[in-house]
Motif scaffolding. Structure first.
Motif, mmCIF file in Angstrom:
data_model
loop_
_atom_site.group_PDB
_atom_site.id
_atom_site.type_symbol
_atom_site.label_atom_id
_atom_site.label_comp_id
_atom_site.label_asym_id
_atom_site.label_seq_id
_atom_site.Cartn_x
_atom_site.Cartn_y
_atom_site.Cartn_z
ATOM 1 N N MET A 276 0.818 -1.218 0.000
ATOM 2 C CA MET A 276 0.000 0.000 0.000
ATOM 3 C C MET A 276 0.846 1.260 0.000
ATOM 4 S SD MET A 276 -3.348 -0.791 2.251
ATOM 5 C CE MET A 276 -2.576 -1.585 3.600
ATOM 6 N N GLY A 277 2.164 1.108 -0.057
ATOM 7 C CA GLY A 277 3.019 2.274 -0.203
ATOM 8 C C GLY A 277 3.454 2.922 1.103
ATOM 9 N N PHE A 278 3.344 2.193 2.229
ATOM 10 C CA PHE A 278 3.838 2.752 3.483
ATOM 11 C C PHE A 278 5.362 2.762 3.488
ATOM 12 C CE2 PHE A 278 -0.383 1.464 4.899
ATOM 13 C CZ PHE A 278 -0.741 2.511 5.714
ATOM 14 N N THR A 279 5.958 3.824 4.050
ATOM 15 C CA THR A 279 7.412 3.847 4.205
ATOM 16 C C THR A 279 7.793 3.039 5.444
ATOM 17 O OG1 THR A 279 7.252 5.824 5.545
ATOM 18 C CG2 THR A 279 7.606 6.141 3.192
ATOM 19 N N TYR A 280 9.093 2.795 5.611
ATOM 20 C CA TYR A 280 9.555 1.986 6.744
ATOM 21 C C TYR A 280 9.058 2.535 8.078
ATOM 22 C CZ TYR A 280 12.639 0.203 10.370
ATOM 23 O OH TYR A 280 13.122 -0.346 11.530
ATOM 24 N N TRP A 281 9.227 3.854 8.275
ATOM 25 C CA TRP A 281 8.878 4.413 9.580
ATOM 26 C C TRP A 281 7.375 4.394 9.821
ATOM 27 C CZ3 TRP A 281 12.106 4.442 13.304
ATOM 28 C CH2 TRP A 281 13.476 4.555 13.037
ATOM 29 N N LYS A 282 6.605 4.618 8.751
ATOM 30 C CA LYS A 282 5.148 4.554 8.922
ATOM 31 C C LYS A 282 4.698 3.131 9.196
ATOM 32 C CE LYS A 282 3.914 8.673 6.364
ATOM 33 N NZ LYS A 282 3.653 9.173 5.009
ATOM 34 N N THR A 283 5.284 2.172 8.488
ATOM 35 C CA THR A 283 4.950 0.770 8.749
ATOM 36 C C THR A 283 5.245 0.421 10.200
ATOM 37 O OG1 THR A 283 5.571 0.232 6.489
ATOM 38 C CG2 THR A 283 5.359 -1.608 8.016
ATOM 39 N N THR A 284 6.443 0.834 10.648
ATOM 40 C CA THR A 284 6.838 0.523 12.014
ATOM 41 C C THR A 284 5.883 1.154 13.013
ATOM 42 O OG1 THR A 284 9.122 0.480 11.293
ATOM 43 C CG2 THR A 284 8.739 0.674 13.649
ATOM 44 N N ARG A 285 5.617 2.437 12.814
ATOM 45 C CA ARG A 285 4.849 3.162 13.808
ATOM 46 C C ARG A 285 3.381 2.751 13.831
ATOM 47 N NH1 ARG A 285 3.474 9.124 12.899
ATOM 48 N NH2 ARG A 285 1.564 9.042 14.123
ATOM 49 N N LEU A 286 2.807 2.502 12.658
ATOM 50 C CA LEU A 286 1.363 2.285 12.598
ATOM 51 C C LEU A 286 0.986 0.810 12.614
ATOM 52 C CD1 LEU A 286 0.680 4.856 9.779
ATOM 53 C CD2 LEU A 286 0.063 5.140 12.173
ATOM 54 N N ILE A 287 1.858 -0.052 12.117
ATOM 55 C CA ILE A 287 1.443 -1.432 11.895
ATOM 56 C C ILE A 287 2.233 -2.439 12.718
ATOM 57 C CG2 ILE A 287 1.206 -3.247 10.146
ATOM 58 C CD1 ILE A 287 0.836 -0.742 8.172
ATOM 59 N N GLU B 64 8.759 3.218 -14.847
ATOM 60 C CA GLU B 64 9.566 2.016 -14.867
ATOM 61 C C GLU B 64 9.966 1.627 -13.449
ATOM 62 O OE1 GLU B 64 13.095 2.056 -17.254
ATOM 63 O OE2 GLU B 64 13.516 -0.033 -16.757
ATOM 64 N N LEU B 65 9.874 0.325 -13.149
ATOM 65 C CA LEU B 65 10.277 -0.174 -11.840
ATOM 66 C C LEU B 65 11.786 -0.334 -11.804
ATOM 67 C CD1 LEU B 65 8.027 -3.053 -10.495
ATOM 68 C CD2 LEU B 65 8.715 -0.984 -9.323
ATOM 69 N N THR B 66 12.423 0.538 -11.011
ATOM 70 C CA THR B 66 13.865 0.390 -10.796
ATOM 71 C C THR B 66 14.085 0.424 -9.299
ATOM 72 O OG1 THR B 66 14.066 2.773 -10.907
ATOM 73 C CG2 THR B 66 14.469 1.561 -12.939
ATOM 74 N N GLY B 67 15.328 0.554 -8.870
ATOM 75 C CA GLY B 67 15.590 0.656 -7.440
ATOM 76 C C GLY B 67 15.133 1.990 -6.851
ATOM 77 N N ASP B 68 14.747 2.920 -7.705
ATOM 78 C CA ASP B 68 14.347 4.248 -7.250
ATOM 79 C C ASP B 68 13.105 4.185 -6.351
ATOM 80 O OD1 ASP B 68 13.576 6.840 -6.928
ATOM 81 O OD2 ASP B 68 14.039 7.434 -8.992
ATOM 82 N N LEU B 69 13.303 4.583 -5.079
ATOM 83 C CA LEU B 69 12.203 4.470 -4.111
ATOM 84 C C LEU B 69 10.984 5.290 -4.521
ATOM 85 C CD1 LEU B 69 13.966 4.483 -0.615
ATOM 86 C CD2 LEU B 69 12.675 2.640 -1.682
ATOM 87 N N LYS B 70 11.230 6.427 -5.153
ATOM 88 C CA LYS B 70 10.115 7.287 -5.574
ATOM 89 C C LYS B 70 9.204 6.545 -6.545
ATOM 90 C CE LYS B 70 10.533 11.562 -3.928
ATOM 91 N NZ LYS B 70 11.929 11.960 -3.704
ATOM 92 N N HIS B 71 9.850 5.873 -7.514
ATOM 93 C CA HIS B 71 9.079 5.099 -8.480
ATOM 94 C C HIS B 71 8.303 3.979 -7.799
ATOM 95 C CE1 HIS B 71 11.555 6.279 -12.296
ATOM 96 N NE2 HIS B 71 11.182 7.312 -11.562
ATOM 97 N N ILE B 72 8.990 3.297 -6.869
ATOM 98 C CA ILE B 72 8.338 2.170 -6.192
ATOM 99 C C ILE B 72 7.110 2.662 -5.431
ATOM 100 C CG2 ILE B 72 8.630 0.394 -4.444
ATOM 101 C CD1 ILE B 72 11.570 0.255 -5.214
ATOM 102 N N GLU B 73 7.295 3.769 -4.682
ATOM 103 C CA GLU B 73 6.162 4.290 -3.903
ATOM 104 C C GLU B 73 5.009 4.699 -4.802
ATOM 105 O OE1 GLU B 73 7.331 7.327 -1.066
ATOM 106 O OE2 GLU B 73 8.895 5.975 -0.346
ATOM 107 N N LEU B 74 5.359 5.337 -5.922
ATOM 108 C CA LEU B 74 4.319 5.782 -6.850
ATOM 109 C C LEU B 74 3.531 4.583 -7.378
ATOM 110 C CD1 LEU B 74 3.224 8.270 -8.420
ATOM 111 C CD2 LEU B 74 4.733 7.596 -10.288
#
Lengths: 372, 242
Positions: A276-287, B64-74
């Motif tokens: 769902m796109g949570f970052t590490y810190w959000k995952t840790t804190r919320l889940i 494109e899926l690369t190691g780039d975290l921004k892309h992954i989050e998007l």
């Protein structure tokens, strides 16, 4: 009507109502029958235990309360006045047991700090506290308020930490240690599982070192050796050094308890959070952390209770905790030999504090139970 | 919508995905089937980077899926996923499960998030369970909550990783019904499943995988009635005979 393989025919198939349980299998009578008198042996044990309990309670009550002496000038007076406990020794020294050698005129300050502590704890411990949001800010400010009240400065007379003692000292060390070791322990636990090698190494070595050393050695380091490591001329307060040592020691244990909780979180939780796109810190804190802490409550409270009781070790490096005060009291020729009363009194204080913590943890476990 | 080209993946020395080429267009419903261990779950998990591919390209909605975290989050915020074991958050209520990501990832106001969550819970037919915890629901209800939770992020693509495999037979239908309804709204869906009935009624195309390769890709009608490859025939005969 009854056919083989169906029901006995009292009700049509699919029409069987929910019936009440047989008589005597529910309620108080049912409980007693099941738990106290289920067999002749069980009945005999129950009766025997009841007799023993009765004897024990009456004799304890006699020594503690009925035959006890509260007002007396010395041990000899006590022994003449009654055959039970001599609580006079406690009554005369109660201020020392509570405050150590804190100046009598300033005692309102630790008392006020103690009362305010409950206001600070309420929003943290109970989520139904009124005005919880605002109260949390007070809780955050509380350590500074309490430090100011007890130590002084900014308009209050400064009371040197050497005069602190008794239950006040226990509470200062215990509560500071508990409050500070939980966040530090959580960070250590997270660090130990970090993907970054250097952070992991630092956390693992800290945890393993602190767990591998007895607290008493750390306290000796705090009282003597720390000065060697500091630039010459700097001296910092013994109590502060003890607080730091106790805190980092407890943090290492908390870290391991929390790590245990974190390892119990299924991988699917991390995957769902990632997906769902949570970052590490959000995952840790919320889940993950809320679930891990919930699992770790018994272990965390266990560590807190151990820490709280370990505060009595500071007597060895010369701080006057309740045991130190007790020893000083017993050295008084008038009261010499009343060690049972003195140590029982201190023991009761510790027992009630620890029992309260243990009860709270049970309450919290129930409160957070969500049926899984 | 999704474009996978010459993609390879290894688990250690084990070559799990071999030369995968797959195009998914907007609104397409694709069912991926195959024997266990054939790499079908790994394939869809590569699409939102729960697994990392080592060779080839994956492009999701132009990114494109690369190691780039921004892309992954998007990509992750645009691709919803439903798991075999639901993976609901047990310490949160059903409603909180649905609002957590909209509030913390999409930065939506709590009220709006709850409103949207209730809409989706109604769509999966369990608005009355909103205040309960996942542990108090049946497996089928939990999976429907998981679908609603993924939909609350208003994804453009939905991935389903064996969504009915952990369910009692009685509950499979309620989940499939929700998925069929979702398909009718035009959602782009990739579904790993053994439910061939679902594949026949909903899928635009069926992909058959074995030993890390895509063996056959076809419309459901010819796929089930006249499979081209021997391996597909064998697989179909094994799962359809009982």
């Amino acid at each position: 009507m009854t056919e083989a393989g169906t029901n006995s025919g009292a009700y049509a198939p699919g029409q069987h109502p929910d019936l009440p349980p047989p008589k005597g299998s529910a309620g108080a009578a049912g409980w007693m029958r099941g738990n106290l008198f289920s067999s002749p042996f069980n009945t005999a044990v129950t009766i025997l235990a009841a007799i023993l309990l009765y004897e024990l309670i009456t004799s304890i009550a006699g020594w503690f309360v009925l035959d006890a002496v509260i007002d007396a000038g010395s041990k000899a007076d006590c022994r003449q006045a009654g055959s039970g406990a001599c609580w006079a020794v406690i009554k005369i020294r109660i201020n020392q047991f509570t405050f150590g050698f804190y100046p009598a005129d300033e005692r309102w300050r630790p008392i006020l700090a103690f009362v305010l502590m409950f206001a600070a704890l309420a929003p943290l411990l109970f989520d139904k506290t009124p005005f919880r949001r605002q109260m949390i800010w007070f809780a955050v400010a509380y350590p500074f308020i309490a430090g100011w009240l007890i130590y002084g400065g900014f308009g209050l007379v400064i009371v040197d930490t050497q005069s602190y003692g008794g239950f006040m000292l226990t509470l200062i060390i215990g509560i500071t240690g508990i409050a500070a070791s939980l966040p530090i322990g959580i960070l250590l636990a997270l660090g130990r599982q970090s993907r970054l090698f250097s952070i992991r190494i630092i956390c693992v070595s800290l945890i393993e070192f602190l767990r591998g050393v007895p607290l008493i050695t750390l306290l000796f380091v705090a009282s003597t050796m720390l000065n060697y490591f500091m630039p010459p001329g700097t001296s910092f307060n013994l109590l502060v050094r003890v607080l730091i040592m106790v805190t980092i020691f407890a943090s290492a244990y908390i870290a391991e308890v929390v790590r245990g909780g974190l390892q119990a979180i299924p991988r699917g939780q991390y995957e769902a959070a990632d997906a769902m796109g949570f970052t590490y810190w959000k995952t840790t804190r919320l889940i993950t952390l809320p679930q891990a802490l919930k699992i770790s409550i018994p272990g965390i409270v266990n560590t807190f209770i151990a820490l709280y009781k370990d505060t009595t070790l500071v007597v060895i490096i010369g701080l006057l905790d309740p045991l130190g005060i007790g020893r000083a009291v017993l050295a008084d020729a008038k009261w010499n030999g009343l060690s049972t009363e003195t140590y029982l009194f201190v023991a009761l204080f510790f027992f009630f504090s620890c029992f309260a913590m243990s009860r709270y943890s049970l309450y919290l476990e129930k409160r957070l139970h969500t049926g899984h | 919508m999704i474009s996978i080209e010459a993609m390879h993946k290894w688990f250690g020395a084990f070559h799990v995905l071999k030369d995968i080429n797959l195009q998914v267009y907007e609104g397409e419903r694709i069912v991926i089937c195959g024997p266990s261990g054939s790499g079908k779950s790994t394939l869809i998990r590569c699409i939102n980077r729960l697994e990392q591919h080592q060779q080839g390209d994956i492009i999701v909605d132009g990114t494109e899926l690369t190691g780039d975290l921004k892309h992954i989050e998007l990509i992750r915020s645009e691709v919803g996923m439903v798991f075999q074991h639901f993976n609901l958050f047990p310490h949160l209520s059903v409603l909180e499960n649905c609002t957590l990501a909209p509030i913390w990832v999409r930065k939506m106001a709590k009220r709006d998030a709850e409103e949207i969550a209730m809409q989706y819970l109604e769509r999966v037919k369990i608005p009355e369970q909103a205040a309960k915890f996942p542990g108090q629901l049946s497996g089928g209800q939990q999976q429907r909550v998981a679908i609603a939770r993924a939909l609350c992020m208003t994804p453009k693509i939905m991935l389903f990783d064996e969504p009915t495999s952990a369910l009692d037979p009685e509950m499979i239908k309620e989940v499939l019904d929700v998925m069929i309804e979702l398909a009718e709204t035009g959602m782009t869906m990739l579904v790993v499943t053994h439910e061939m009935g679902f594949a026949k009624t909903v899928a635009d195309c069926v992909v058959f995988m074995d030993e890390g390769e895509i063996i056959e890709r076809n419309d459901p009608e010819p796929f089930f009635n006249a499979p081209e490859h021997e391996r597909t025939k064998l697989f179909l005969s094994q799962i359809l005979t009982h």
